[in-house]
Design a protein around this motif. Structure first.
Motif, PDB file in Angstrom:
ATOM      1  N   LEU A   1      -6.307  -8.014 -10.532  1.00 31.82           N
ATOM      2  CA  LEU A   1      -6.275  -6.696  -9.896  1.00 31.82           C
ATOM      3  C   LEU A   1      -6.920  -5.660 -10.803  1.00 31.82           C
ATOM      4  O   LEU A   1      -6.645  -5.609 -12.007  1.00 31.82           O
TER       5      LEU A   1
ATOM      6  N   SER B   1       0.833  -1.203   0.000  1.00 33.17           N
ATOM      7  CA  SER B   1       0.000   0.000   0.000  1.00 33.17           C
ATOM      8  C   SER B   1       0.865   1.249   0.000  1.00 33.17           C
ATOM      9  O   SER B   1       1.895   1.304   0.683  1.00 33.17           O
TER      10      SER B   1
ATOM     11  N   CYS C   1      -0.731   0.951  -5.013  1.00 37.02           N
ATOM     12  CA  CYS C   1      -1.946   0.245  -4.632  1.00 37.02           C
ATOM     13  C   CYS C   1      -2.454   0.747  -3.289  1.00 37.02           C
ATOM     14  O   CYS C   1      -1.694   1.290  -2.484  1.00 37.02           O
TER      15      CYS C   1
ATOM     16  N   GLY D   1      -5.450  -1.022  -7.702  1.00 42.86           N
ATOM     17  CA  GLY D   1      -4.263  -0.451  -8.315  1.00 42.86           C
ATOM     18  C   GLY D   1      -4.533   0.956  -8.822  1.00 42.86           C
ATOM     19  O   GLY D   1      -5.631   1.245  -9.305  1.00 42.86           O
TER      20      GLY D   1
ATOM     21  N   TRP E   1      -7.908  -5.017  -2.950  1.00 42.17           N
ATOM     22  CA  TRP E   1      -6.779  -4.265  -3.481  1.00 42.17           C
ATOM     23  C   TRP E   1      -7.201  -3.480  -4.727  1.00 42.17           C
ATOM     24  O   TRP E   1      -7.890  -4.007  -5.603  1.00 42.17           O
TER      25      TRP E   1
ATOM     26  N   VAL F   1      -6.939  -1.975 -11.928  1.00 45.64           N
ATOM     27  CA  VAL F   1      -6.043  -0.812 -11.931  1.00 45.64           C
ATOM     28  C   VAL F   1      -6.807   0.374 -12.519  1.00 45.64           C
ATOM     29  O   VAL F   1      -7.331   0.291 -13.634  1.00 45.64           O
TER      30      VAL F   1
ATOM     31  N   THR G   1      -3.105 -11.763  -4.617  1.00 43.97           N
ATOM     32  CA  THR G   1      -2.835 -10.551  -3.842  1.00 43.97           C
ATOM     33  C   THR G   1      -2.817 -10.895  -2.346  1.00 43.97           C
ATOM     34  O   THR G   1      -3.484 -11.846  -1.915  1.00 43.97           O
TER      35      THR G   1
END
Length: 429
Positions: free
Chosen positions: A200, A128, A228, A237, A235, A202, A159
């Motif tokens: 993920l 993070s 992130c 991105g 999570w 993003v 993740t």
């Protein structure tokens, strides 16, 4: 009427013995096929007739499509001195010294490996609020209604697990969302996503030219200076303003490394399980006669060819509704059921405990106190008398085995009305 022709551009960072810190070179071409396509970081490029320019005190090179030429060679030590790509319009012509220079460059790279590995992470080790490079496969691109672009990326790993805020009254009423997007992905897109490994999301507020490539097909890419953060225990991105994206070929060393790791992972049934659950899984639940039943991920269920099916999975319980004492008393009396929010590295779903299954799920417990204690185990809430030093603000749900079956509510919309129900699963004392 004047016609404006926009060139495609590509910027590479190149190094040699005289400039280990590197220098940028920008290429211009009428279409992307005429731009260099570097297979792997560390490959060697030979440039002829390029222009040197100065901007804000820093030198850089410009590749002019009218008279410059290039050739790309593998960076690994090899007797092969033929380029795997060269410029087309002005064909690259090798000089008598090129083979010697190429050999010297390859030898220099052996003793001076490129230093990007120290900031290059995989999804299993993302952090993070820190910038890093991410090499991943871009599976899908979507433009949200607010103009934000969402890129769905994957590298075959999971993740890291996240911690959640302690269950408060407001959290027991509003369960966390199942996804970060405005709406769930269409089924035709969902079916293209891998069933093992995290995908993920993003987010970026800006359009960049590589998005055009991602929209037309699946590419591996390096995201430089990405970060992130966690939202609702998931999570997210974020592409920073300084983030740069570079397309990679399947022969790139980083891509080959990730594909080999994923092939090794799915070769055994155990390693297909969530990485964070290994080597041991908690014994909080008992799945009764289904112990030998095969394991599948939540994404495998979401993309199952049949709307109704049964399966055993390994998940965390991230939320429960309702879970206050007065609601649990009604659960004990068999007046209503409960909804659990379950997650694994691939997806998050709601699964229901029907009122006639409540007694079995809680192992025959008939008091609110006993059910509360078992719910605390599922949600990762540490009992004060067990650990007085435990944090009062965070909880970390354990991994549990769970048997689930799907069903639908509306015969006219079987996929849109699909629901999940927990069965043959018991919380141990």
């Amino acid at each position: 009427m004047a016609t404006i022709c926009a060139d495609f551009t590509l910027t590479l960072r190149i190094v040699d013995q005289s400039r280990p810190s590197g220098i940028s070179v920008t290429f211009f071409a009428e279409n992307t096929a005429l731009l260099p396509c570097v297979r792997s970081s560390g490959d060697v490029i030979s440039l002829h007739n390029i222009t040197i320019a100065l901007h804000h005190g820093e030198s850089f090179f410009i590749y002019d499509k009218k008279f410059s030429s290039f050739a790309l060679f593998e960076g690994k030590a090899s007797t092969e001195c033929r380029p795997y790509q060269h410029s087309v319009k002005y064909k690259y012509l090798a000089s008598k010294h090129d083979n010697e220079i190429l050999t010297q460059m390859r030898m220099w790279l052996v003793s001076h490996p490129l230093g990007h590995k120290d900031i290059e992470l995989q999804l299993m080790s993302i952090k993070s609020d820190s910038a890093f490079d991410l090499v991943c496969k871009v599976l899908h691109v979507h433009e949200a209604s607010n103009g934000v672009w969402i890129l769905y990326v994957w590298d075959g790993t999971d993740t890291p697990v996240t911690e959640f805020q302690m269950m408060l009254d407001t959290e027991s009423v509003t369960s966390p969302p199942l996804h970060l997007e405005e709406a769930p992905l269409p089924r035709e897109v969902l079916f293209t996503l891998p069933c093992v490994g995290s995908v993920l999301r993003v987010f970026t507020n800006r359009f960049f030219k590589e998005i055009l490539h991602f929209q037309k097909g699946i590419y591996w890419a390096r995201f430089c200076n990405i970060t992130c953060k966690q939202e609702f225990g998931m999570w997210k991105g974020i592409m920073l303003p300084v983030c740069r994206v570079r397309l990679l070929s399947n022969e790139d060393d980083s891509v080959v490394e990730r594909l080999k790791m994923f092939d090794s992972r799915i070769a055994t049934k155990v390693h297909r399980r969530p990485m964070a659950s290994l080597p041991n899984v908690s014994d909080i639940t008992d799945v009764m006669e289904h112990k030998r039943t095969g394991y599948i991920t939540l994404m495998e269920s979401l993309t199952h060819k049949e709307v109704i099916h049964k399966f055993k999975t390994l998940v965390r319980v991230v939320a429960a509704y309702p879970c206050q004492d007065n609601d649990l008393s009604l659960l004990v009396a068999g007046c209503h059921g409960m909804r659990l929010t379950l997650e694994d590295p691939t997806a998050r779903i709601h699964a229901y405990i029907h009122k006639d299954d409540g007694a079995n799920f809680f192992g025959g417990s008939v008091t609110v106190e006993a059910i509360t204690r078992k719910m605390n185990k599922l949600l990762g809430i540490t009992e004060p008398e067990v650990d007085e030093q435990a944090s009062a603000s965070k909880r970390n749900p354990p991994w549990i085995w769970c048997c689930i079956k799907s069903y639908y509510l509306d015969e006219n919309d079987i996929w849109g009305s699909r629901r999940y129900r927990i069965f043959d699963t018991v919380i141990r004392d």
